[in-house]
Design a protein around this motif. Structure first.
Motif, PDB file in Angstrom:
ATOM      1  N   ASN A  45      81.090  44.628  -6.890  1.00  0.00           N
ATOM      2  CA  ASN A  45      81.028  43.312  -6.243  1.00  0.00           C
ATOM      3  C   ASN A  45      80.321  42.274  -7.115  1.00  0.00           C
ATOM      4  O   ASN A  45      79.728  41.316  -6.610  1.00  0.00           O
ATOM      5  N   LEU A  46      80.408  42.422  -8.424  1.00  0.00           N
ATOM      6  CA  LEU A  46      79.720  41.492  -9.321  1.00  0.00           C
ATOM      7  C   LEU A  46      80.484  40.183  -9.510  1.00  0.00           C
ATOM      8  O   LEU A  46      79.956  39.231 -10.073  1.00  0.00           O
ATOM      9  N   GLN A  47      81.743  40.146  -9.060  1.00  0.00           N
ATOM     10  CA  GLN A  47      82.518  38.902  -9.048  1.00  0.00           C
ATOM     11  C   GLN A  47      82.578  38.278 -10.445  1.00  0.00           C
ATOM     12  O   GLN A  47      82.056  37.200 -10.702  1.00  0.00           O
ATOM     13  N   GLN A  48      83.263  38.994 -11.331  1.00  0.00           N
ATOM     14  CA  GLN A  48      83.310  38.649 -12.752  1.00  0.00           C
ATOM     15  C   GLN A  48      84.267  37.494 -13.045  1.00  0.00           C
ATOM     16  O   GLN A  48      85.179  37.604 -13.848  1.00  0.00           O
ATOM     17  N   TRP A  49      84.082  36.376 -12.379  1.00  0.00           N
ATOM     18  CA  TRP A  49      84.973  35.242 -12.587  1.00  0.00           C
ATOM     19  C   TRP A  49      84.222  33.926 -12.434  1.00  0.00           C
ATOM     20  O   TRP A  49      83.149  33.841 -11.860  1.00  0.00           O
ATOM     21  N   ARG A  50      84.823  32.908 -13.001  1.00  0.00           N
ATOM     22  CA  ARG A  50      84.391  31.529 -12.815  1.00  0.00           C
ATOM     23  C   ARG A  50      85.646  30.674 -12.923  1.00  0.00           C
ATOM     24  O   ARG A  50      86.607  31.061 -13.593  1.00  0.00           O
ATOM     25  N   PHE A  51      85.647  29.538 -12.252  1.00  0.00           N
ATOM     26  CA  PHE A  51      86.844  28.698 -12.198  1.00  0.00           C
ATOM     27  C   PHE A  51      86.533  27.320 -12.779  1.00  0.00           C
ATOM     28  O   PHE A  51      85.614  26.644 -12.329  1.00  0.00           O
ATOM     29  N   LEU A  52      87.312  26.925 -13.771  1.00  0.00           N
ATOM     30  CA  LEU A  52      87.204  25.589 -14.355  1.00  0.00           C
ATOM     31  C   LEU A  52      88.422  24.807 -13.876  1.00  0.00           C
ATOM     32  O   LEU A  52      89.558  25.156 -14.202  1.00  0.00           O
ATOM     33  N   VAL A  53      88.175  23.752 -13.091  1.00  0.00           N
ATOM     34  CA  VAL A  53      89.258  23.055 -12.398  1.00  0.00           C
ATOM     35  C   VAL A  53      89.543  21.701 -13.048  1.00  0.00           C
ATOM     36  O   VAL A  53      88.625  20.908 -13.302  1.00  0.00           O
ATOM     37  N   PHE A  54      90.807  21.447 -13.299  1.00  0.00           N
ATOM     38  CA  PHE A  54      91.293  20.178 -13.835  1.00  0.00           C
ATOM     39  C   PHE A  54      92.115  19.526 -12.723  1.00  0.00           C
ATOM     40  O   PHE A  54      93.234  19.970 -12.450  1.00  0.00           O
ATOM     41  N   ASP A  55      91.581  18.510 -12.083  1.00  0.00           N
ATOM     42  CA  ASP A  55      92.268  17.969 -10.906  1.00  0.00           C
ATOM     43  C   ASP A  55      92.480  16.465 -10.961  1.00  0.00           C
ATOM     44  O   ASP A  55      92.636  15.815  -9.930  1.00  0.00           O
ATOM     45  N   HIS A  56      92.485  15.903 -12.175  1.00  0.00           N
ATOM     46  CA  HIS A  56      92.948  14.523 -12.311  1.00  0.00           C
ATOM     47  C   HIS A  56      93.616  14.372 -13.670  1.00  0.00           C
ATOM     48  O   HIS A  56      93.384  15.149 -14.598  1.00  0.00           O
ATOM     49  N   LYS A  57      94.468  13.379 -13.761  1.00  0.00           N
ATOM     50  CA  LYS A  57      95.400  13.302 -14.884  1.00  0.00           C
ATOM     51  C   LYS A  57      94.706  13.145 -16.233  1.00  0.00           C
ATOM     52  O   LYS A  57      95.229  13.606 -17.256  1.00  0.00           O
ATOM     53  N   GLU A  58      93.538  12.512 -16.264  1.00  0.00           N
ATOM     54  CA  GLU A  58      92.862  12.306 -17.535  1.00  0.00           C
ATOM     55  C   GLU A  58      92.460  13.646 -18.180  1.00  0.00           C
ATOM     56  O   GLU A  58      92.689  13.863 -19.375  1.00  0.00           O
ATOM     57  N   VAL A  59      91.881  14.547 -17.379  1.00  0.00           N
ATOM     58  CA  VAL A  59      91.485  15.835 -17.963  1.00  0.00           C
ATOM     59  C   VAL A  59      92.696  16.730 -18.180  1.00  0.00           C
ATOM     60  O   VAL A  59      92.729  17.529 -19.119  1.00  0.00           O
ATOM     61  N   GLN A  60      93.717  16.585 -17.334  1.00  0.00           N
ATOM     62  CA  GLN A  60      94.940  17.369 -17.542  1.00  0.00           C
ATOM     63  C   GLN A  60      95.631  16.945 -18.841  1.00  0.00           C
ATOM     64  O   GLN A  60      96.216  17.767 -19.544  1.00  0.00           O
ATOM     65  N   GLU A  61      95.521  15.658 -19.176  1.00  0.00           N
ATOM     66  CA  GLU A  61      96.102  15.180 -20.432  1.00  0.00           C
ATOM     67  C   GLU A  61      95.354  15.768 -21.626  1.00  0.00           C
ATOM     68  O   GLU A  61      95.966  16.098 -22.647  1.00  0.00           O
ATOM     69  N   ARG A  62      94.045  15.942 -21.496  1.00  0.00           N
ATOM     70  CA  ARG A  62      93.269  16.577 -22.567  1.00  0.00           C
ATOM     71  C   ARG A  62      93.615  18.064 -22.684  1.00  0.00           C
ATOM     72  O   ARG A  62      93.560  18.639 -23.771  1.00  0.00           O
TER      73      ARG A  62
END
Length: 205
Positions: A45-62
């Motif tokens: 149950n160490l939950q070996q994950w992290r989430f990096l979210v891109f949710d607007h067009k400027e960062v999605q373009e990068r």
């Protein structure tokens, strides 16, 4: 349309690559889906994950050139980078201490599990293997949760992990596993055939 039948969700999930670029997804909706993803099973149950979210067009373009200019990265409502935790053994206290406080685990059991975890993470190959296997469980659960809520997704392995880490200042603790686009399709995703499962099963004797 929301679906409450698990097998219908599994059957209708498709890898969607052409999204409506005008559809936005609320952050609270993404948090809810990622919360469901975070309920995936994980070693100790160490939950070996992290989430990096891109949710607007400027960062999605990068992100677009990092994903080799796959247009779905730009057009999706959001993109989630699934990161595997190479140092999930540092989660021992925050994971186990609340269980001890609630009387669901004893300190003695925690110490036994701690020794097991420390032994595993002392092996050179284990942190990377565990990061991939456990974070992938969360990734699949995210995609199924998204489909249940009426969103389509696509997992992407074609991207440059080193550039992702550099461009978005990802800690060396985390290993990029995959990208997942999420949004509303402009066209129905192609249904893919599957190998006969009977040819992929061996019965142990």
């Amino acid at each position: 349309m929301l679906m409450d039948n698990f097998f219908q969700i599994v059957d209708e999930r498709r890898s969607t690559k052409v999204y409506d670029p005008h559809v936005e997804i609320p952050r609270e909706e993404l948090v809810s889906l990622l919360e469901a993803a975070g309920k995936a099973p994980s070693a100790w149950n160490l939950q070996q994950w992290r989430f990096l979210v891109f949710d607007h067009k400027e960062v999605q373009e990068r992100l677009l050139p990092i994903a080799y200019h796959q247009q779905q990265v730009q057009d999706a409502s959001a993109v989630v980078a699934i990161l595997g935790d190479l140092e999930a053994n540092k989660n021992i206290d925050p994971v186990f201490d609340p269980a001890i406080e609630k009387g669901e685990m004893t300190s003695e059991i925690k110490e036994v599990l701690k020794k097991q975890i420390e032994g595993a993470y002392s092996r050179e190959e284990y942190p990377r293997d565990a990061a991939f296997s456990n974070a992938s469980l969360a990734a699949m659960q995210f995609m199924l949760a998204a489909k249940a809520k009426g969103w389509d997704t696509c997992p992407i392995g074609g991207f440059n992990p080193a550039t992702l880490v550099s461009e978005f200042k990802v800690s060396g603790r985390y290993l990029p596993i995959m990208l997942i686009t999420i949004g509303k399709p402009l066209q129905k995703a192609r249904k893919t055939d599957r190998l006969d499962i009977r040819n992929l099963i061996d019965w142990a004797e």
